[in-house]
Design an enzyme around this catalytic site. Sequence first.
Site, PDB file in Angstrom:
ATOM      1  N   ARG A  15      50.841 -15.168 110.774  1.00  0.00           N
ATOM      2  CA  ARG A  15      49.510 -15.333 111.103  1.00  0.00           C
ATOM      3  C   ARG A  15      48.681 -14.609 110.137  1.00  0.00           C
ATOM      4  O   ARG A  15      47.456 -14.497 110.300  1.00  0.00           O
ATOM      5  CB  ARG A  15      49.142 -15.168 112.469  1.00  0.00           C
ATOM      6  CG  ARG A  15      49.514 -16.595 113.345  1.00  0.00           C
ATOM      7  CD  ARG A  15      49.140 -16.299 114.830  1.00  0.00           C
ATOM      8  NE  ARG A  15      50.095 -15.536 115.323  1.00  0.00           N
ATOM      9  CZ  ARG A  15      49.978 -14.769 116.595  1.00  0.00           C
ATOM     10  NH1 ARG A  15      48.806 -14.790 117.326  1.00  0.00           N
ATOM     11  NH2 ARG A  15      51.011 -13.957 116.906  1.00  0.00           N
ATOM     12  N   THR A  79      64.290 -10.053 119.580  1.00  0.00           N
ATOM     13  CA  THR A  79      64.042  -8.771 119.628  1.00  0.00           C
ATOM     14  C   THR A  79      65.265  -7.950 120.092  1.00  0.00           C
ATOM     15  O   THR A  79      65.493  -7.044 119.559  1.00  0.00           O
ATOM     16  CB  THR A  79      62.833  -8.216 120.693  1.00  0.00           C
ATOM     17  OG1 THR A  79      62.858  -8.989 121.918  1.00  0.00           O
ATOM     18  CG2 THR A  79      61.580  -8.464 120.045  1.00  0.00           C
ATOM     19  N   ASN A 167      53.870  -6.401 129.150  1.00  0.00           N
ATOM     20  CA  ASN A 167      55.147  -5.375 128.289  1.00  0.00           C
ATOM     21  C   ASN A 167      54.628  -5.123 127.089  1.00  0.00           C
ATOM     22  O   ASN A 167      54.141  -5.972 126.143  1.00  0.00           O
ATOM     23  CB  ASN A 167      56.450  -6.557 128.141  1.00  0.00           C
ATOM     24  CG  ASN A 167      57.534  -5.678 127.642  1.00  0.00           C
ATOM     25  OD1 ASN A 167      57.584  -4.430 127.522  1.00  0.00           O
ATOM     26  ND2 ASN A 167      58.071  -6.641 126.692  1.00  0.00           N
ATOM     27  N   ASN A 225      48.735  -8.955 114.511  1.00  0.00           N
ATOM     28  CA  ASN A 225      49.265 -10.554 114.222  1.00  0.00           C
ATOM     29  C   ASN A 225      48.407 -11.117 113.224  1.00  0.00           C
ATOM     30  O   ASN A 225      48.964 -12.202 112.420  1.00  0.00           O
ATOM     31  CB  ASN A 225      49.573 -11.311 115.424  1.00  0.00           C
ATOM     32  CG  ASN A 225      50.452 -10.758 116.466  1.00  0.00           C
ATOM     33  OD1 ASN A 225      51.686 -10.393 116.049  1.00  0.00           O
ATOM     34  ND2 ASN A 225      50.072 -10.127 117.709  1.00  0.00           N
ATOM     35  N   ASN A 376      23.625  23.757  78.149  1.00  0.00           N
ATOM     36  CA  ASN A 376      22.547  22.530  78.451  1.00  0.00           C
ATOM     37  C   ASN A 376      22.774  21.479  77.579  1.00  0.00           C
ATOM     38  O   ASN A 376      22.808  21.479  76.270  1.00  0.00           O
ATOM     39  CB  ASN A 376      21.152  23.045  78.432  1.00  0.00           C
ATOM     40  CG  ASN A 376      20.307  22.119  79.108  1.00  0.00           C
ATOM     41  OD1 ASN A 376      20.336  20.597  79.033  1.00  0.00           O
ATOM     42  ND2 ASN A 376      19.341  22.483  79.880  1.00  0.00           N
ATOM     43  N   ALA A 379      20.230  14.507  77.473  1.00  0.00           N
ATOM     44  CA  ALA A 379      20.273  13.264  77.841  1.00  0.00           C
ATOM     45  C   ALA A 379      21.104  12.208  76.788  1.00  0.00           C
ATOM     46  O   ALA A 379      20.686  12.703  75.645  1.00  0.00           O
ATOM     47  CB  ALA A 379      19.024  12.423  78.229  1.00  0.00           C
ATOM     48  N   ARG A 439      20.305  14.577  60.698  1.00  0.00           N
ATOM     49  CA  ARG A 439      19.603  13.736  61.190  1.00  0.00           C
ATOM     50  C   ARG A 439      18.613  13.135  59.816  1.00  0.00           C
ATOM     51  O   ARG A 439      18.060  14.000  58.966  1.00  0.00           O
ATOM     52  CB  ARG A 439      18.536  14.179  62.172  1.00  0.00           C
ATOM     53  CG  ARG A 439      17.417  13.531  62.867  1.00  0.00           C
ATOM     54  CD  ARG A 439      16.583  14.347  63.366  1.00  0.00           C
ATOM     55  NE  ARG A 439      16.771  14.824  64.569  1.00  0.00           N
ATOM     56  CZ  ARG A 439      15.864  15.959  65.199  1.00  0.00           C
ATOM     57  NH1 ARG A 439      14.862  16.349  64.472  1.00  0.00           N
ATOM     58  NH2 ARG A 439      16.324  16.361  66.290  1.00  0.00           N
TER      59      ARG A 439
HETATM   60  C1  UD1 Z   1      57.678  -8.907 122.403  1.00  0.00           C
HETATM   61  C2  UD1 Z   1      58.177  -9.012 123.669  1.00  0.00           C
HETATM   62  C3  UD1 Z   1      56.799  -9.155 124.832  1.00  0.00           C
HETATM   63  C4  UD1 Z   1      56.109  -8.100 124.578  1.00  0.00           C
HETATM   64  C5  UD1 Z   1      55.421  -8.276 123.289  1.00  0.00           C
HETATM   65  C6  UD1 Z   1      54.420  -7.171 122.918  1.00  0.00           C
HETATM   66  C7  UD1 Z   1      60.285  -9.861 123.678  1.00  0.00           C
HETATM   67  C8  UD1 Z   1      61.240 -10.744 124.073  1.00  0.00           C
HETATM   68  N1  UD1 Z   1      59.047  -9.980 123.834  1.00  0.00           N
HETATM   69  O1  UD1 Z   1      57.160 -10.558 122.384  1.00  0.00           O
HETATM   70  O2  UD1 Z   1      57.462  -8.976 126.203  1.00  0.00           O
HETATM   71  O3  UD1 Z   1      54.919  -8.409 125.377  1.00  0.00           O
HETATM   72  O4  UD1 Z   1      56.303  -8.173 122.332  1.00  0.00           O
HETATM   73  O5  UD1 Z   1      53.973  -7.462 121.826  1.00  0.00           O
HETATM   74  O6  UD1 Z   1      60.815  -8.843 123.316  1.00  0.00           O
HETATM   75  N2  UD1 Z   1      61.294  -8.515 115.582  1.00  0.00           N
HETATM   76  C9  UD1 Z   1      62.361  -8.455 114.829  1.00  0.00           C
HETATM   77  N3  UD1 Z   1      63.488  -9.215 114.617  1.00  0.00           N
HETATM   78  C10 UD1 Z   1      63.444 -10.301 115.577  1.00  0.00           C
HETATM   79  C11 UD1 Z   1      62.252 -10.511 116.423  1.00  0.00           C
HETATM   80  C12 UD1 Z   1      61.211  -9.725 116.381  1.00  0.00           C
HETATM   81  O7  UD1 Z   1      62.469  -7.400 114.174  1.00  0.00           O
HETATM   82  O8  UD1 Z   1      64.339 -11.233 115.408  1.00  0.00           O
HETATM   83  C13 UD1 Z   1      60.206  -7.556 115.499  1.00  0.00           C
HETATM   84  C14 UD1 Z   1      58.827  -8.207 114.907  1.00  0.00           C
HETATM   85  O9  UD1 Z   1      58.679  -8.018 113.463  1.00  0.00           O
HETATM   86  C15 UD1 Z   1      57.863  -7.455 115.785  1.00  0.00           C
HETATM   87  C16 UD1 Z   1      58.505  -7.099 116.999  1.00  0.00           C
HETATM   88  O10 UD1 Z   1      59.773  -7.320 116.844  1.00  0.00           O
HETATM   89  O11 UD1 Z   1      57.505  -6.324 115.290  1.00  0.00           O
HETATM   90  C17 UD1 Z   1      58.289  -8.182 118.248  1.00  0.00           C
HETATM   91  O12 UD1 Z   1      58.262  -9.457 117.916  1.00  0.00           O
HETATM   92  P1  UD1 Z   1      57.406 -10.485 118.315  1.00  0.00           P
HETATM   93  O13 UD1 Z   1      57.994 -11.914 117.749  1.00  0.00           O
HETATM   94  O14 UD1 Z   1      55.870 -10.333 117.929  1.00  0.00           O
HETATM   95  O15 UD1 Z   1      57.539 -10.568 119.792  1.00  0.00           O
HETATM   96  P2  UD1 Z   1      56.518 -11.189 120.862  1.00  0.00           P
HETATM   97  O16 UD1 Z   1      56.925 -12.585 121.122  1.00  0.00           O
HETATM   98  O17 UD1 Z   1      55.149 -10.648 120.796  1.00  0.00           O
HETATM   99 CA    CA Z   2      53.813  -9.544 118.753  1.00  0.00          CA
END
Ligand code: UD1
Ligand code: CA
Length: 456
Positions: A15, A79, A167, A225, A376, A379, A439
């Site tokens: 995004r 994550t 969270n 995002n 000085n 200009a 001059r």
């Molecule tokens: C995650 C949390 C959610 C929380 C939210 C807060 C999980 C499953 N969900 O959701 O509970 O409310 O963050 O913003 O953890 N990333 C990786 N590798 C991956 C996936 C993600 O490095 O495979 C990193 C992303 O770059 C990002 C962060 O982890 O910095 C969070 O990932 P994102 O996909 O934004 O998680 P959310 O779905 O927002």
């Molecule tokens: Ca996120």
Amino acid sequence: MKLTTIILAAGKGTRMCSQIPKVLHQIANRSLLQHVYDMSSQLENNTIKIVYGHGADLVRDTLKDLEVSWIEQKQQLGTGHAVQQTCDQFSDSDTVLILYGDVPLLKLTTVKALIKNVSEQSIALLTVNLDDATGYGRIVRDALGQVTKIVEQKDATAAEQLIKEGNTGIMAVQGKLLKQWLSQLGNNNAQGEYYLTDIIEMAVADVMTIITSQPSSVDEVLGVNNRIQLSHLERVYQTEQANILMEQGVTLMDPARFDLRGTIESLGTDIIIDVNVILEGKNSIGNNVRIGANTYINNSIIADNVVILANCIIDNAIVGLGSKIGPFARLRPETVLAEQVHIGNFVEIKKSTIATASKINHLSYIGDATVGSHVNIGAGTITCNYDGVNKFRTIIEDGAFIGSDSQLVAPVTIGKNATIGAGSTITKDSPEHQLTLSRVKQVSISGWQRPVKQEK
Ligand code: UD1
Ligand code: CA
């Protein structure tokens, strides 16, 4: 206690609509990831690991100076999967802190309070109460108020979706327990991802306590995002910095129109900064300095009692005590002004030193010059420092007076107390105390008639 911090930064950031990986977008000229790193590098006894993936080469290249281990996550499967990649990077007894590369404004105090809650019987979880928790995982608690699990938005029941405690994703867990739970993660959920959040339910099943704490404000845990969120956090950050400066005795005419994209290494008191001033890099600003509207200052030293009028650009320069700059002046790199120097409108100075009380007040270019004191410069004076291939220096000694609209063709020296007649092109050294001019002599032709328009 040994700490391992894992910063998740592999995501794409669709995004952002950008060719640049999300974590490299900037707040106050520092990438999001750099902000997270800078905060976590202040934690004691800490090693930092970054999980990266999207835009791998660019991310590593841009941030190659960070003292971290880089762990590549080739496919972003969630994550939990991201943290799994790091399991051989920390030991059982470590406290493992999980941060996000796109959550840039998290405060050190919040993290310190969080990691105090980690033990062999407890997980530390940072949660936040939100007016609108859409998009966040929800913190589910039992009748006694104990956390039982985290449920993602897409997996939540209608009742769970009403929960306002979100969270943040930020947590700290003992290494051994984390490894154990990560090895049990599945991806049987609405997104087919390995959710880190699932370890909470596992921990509860293993009779662990989930100890929650909160940040001092929601802004601390907001992620980026899209560019609207990026601009919001930029303003939050700038407001914080403006407040710190005002608390230290700086007057900001409008804190909402002030940007500090860097640091102030040394700051005096009774500084007055007008609107739309941008300070970039490392600057020092002395006592009683006034900075006019729409001024940009980068990596410069501004001594006490300096007045900078509106619309100036000061880049890698030193401005000495009591000097007066602008309006509309440009000091380019390696400009060094001594005390009480006056640089006026539409004057450009580059790689030059100007000694005490000299004045260059209007429409001039002074480059590669050494200018003495009490000089000085009239200009429209130009140092012709460049022959198209090489640069040459101009030396103007103390007390010299350069008449308006003169060109000084370098290399050339103007002697002490020398006077250059207006409109001269000076190609040879001009002796001390003498008037030098080049001059064409003025003539007046008597009986001359203006041409008249011929009738057709
Ligand atoms: C995650 C949390 C959610 C929380 C939210 C807060 C999980 C499953 N969900 O959701 O509970 O409310 O963050 O913003 O953890 N990333 C990786 N590798 C991956 C996936 C993600 O490095 O495979 C990193 C992303 O770059 C990002 C962060 O982890 O910095 C969070 O990932 P994102 O996909 O934004 O998680 P959310 O779905 O927002
Ligand atoms: Ca996120």
